[in-house]
Every structure is written in C-alpha cells, then in structure tokens.
Design a protein around this motif. Structure first.
Motif, PDB file in Angstrom:
ATOM      1  N   UNK A  94       0.839  -1.198   0.000  1.00 20.66           N
ATOM      2  CA  UNK A  94       0.000   0.000   0.000  1.00 20.66           C
ATOM      3  C   UNK A  94       0.872   1.245   0.000  1.00 20.66           C
ATOM      4  N   UNK A  95       0.547   2.148  -0.923  1.00 22.76           N
ATOM      5  CA  UNK A  95       1.313   3.379  -1.101  1.00 22.76           C
ATOM      6  C   UNK A  95       0.442   4.593  -0.817  1.00 22.76           C
ATOM      7  N   UNK A  96       1.041   5.559  -0.159  1.00 19.50           N
ATOM      8  CA  UNK A  96       0.444   6.860   0.057  1.00 19.50           C
ATOM      9  C   UNK A  96       0.983   7.799  -1.029  1.00 19.50           C
ATOM     10  N   UNK A  97       0.141   8.700  -1.521  1.00 18.35           N
ATOM     11  CA  UNK A  97       0.557   9.607  -2.582  1.00 18.35           C
ATOM     12  C   UNK A  97      -0.086  10.971  -2.391  1.00 18.35           C
ATOM     13  N   UNK A  98       0.542  11.993  -2.978  1.00 13.17           N
ATOM     14  CA  UNK A  98       0.055  13.363  -2.825  1.00 13.17           C
ATOM     15  C   UNK A  98       0.088  14.094  -4.147  1.00 13.17           C
TER      16      UNK A  98
END
Length: 123
Positions: A94-98
């Motif tokens: 799982x990746x967090x992105x902005x």
C-alpha cells in the motif's frame, strides 16, 4: 514536493482490521490531495481511496467501498487508511501519494509517493 512515510502494515487474518498512517513532511500538507494506492504481485498499481485537501470529499474504489475509510488530520500532517473486514485479495503493498489541485484517482496524476507498506491478509 512533500515527503511521505507509510507505516502500520502487517499480517492479519481475513475479517480483521488494520490502520495505515502516512506521515508527511512540510508545512503545506493541508494544500495536498492525498491518495492511497496498492499493488499486488504481478498486478498493476490500483487506486484505493482519495481525500480532498480539507477532508470534505472522499473517493473509493468499488472493491473497498464500505470496508475502508480514508481520513486526514492536517494538524498532524497525517493521512490514514482504516481497513476493516479485510480479505485475502486485499493483500498488496500500500502506497500513500500526494498531489496538488483537484482530486484524481489515477496514479499518474500523483507526483509524491511513499515507499509503501506491506499488508498481508491470510485466509
């Protein structure tokens, strides 16, 4: 760009829950749209959830709607993914992105990424 660090991954049984925090550096976190994506072995990275800069709007993939909740605390520079009723098919990194601007659900629209955290759901 904002720097992102995910945590909270691990091994959980089917039906269990996990909460993934993503901590962001920088003083402009509240300006960013935040998203969560995941990638299972041998599969493309896919959208999971996204949240507007002020938390007023949230978006979910159909596969997680009703089970996952995205939220953010701008005072703590953190976005969360609460995952309930987990299934083996939720197993992935799982990746967090902005991103700045309007909310999007395509990974190519996000230009800051964390290193990812592994979530494994056993049957």
């Amino acid at each position: 760009q904002v720097q992102l660090v995910e945590s909270g991954g691990g091994l959980v049984q089917a039906g269990g829950s996990l909460r993934l925090p993503c901590a962001a550096s920088g003083r402009t976190f509240s300006s960013y749209v935040m998203g969560w994506f995941r990638q299972a072995p041998g599969k493309e990275r896919e959208f999971v959830a996204a949240i507007s800069w002020n938390g007023g709007s949230t978006y979910y993939a159909d596969s997680v709607k009703g089970r996952f909740t995205i939220s953010r605390d701008n005072a703590k520079n953190t976005v969360y993914l609460q995952m309930n009723s987990l299934k083996p098919e939720d197993t992935a990194v799982y990746y967090c992105a902005a991103k700045l601007g309007v909310v999007r659900t395509t990974s190519a629209d996000f230009n800051s990424w964390g290193q990812g955290t592994q979530v494994t759901v056993s049957s």
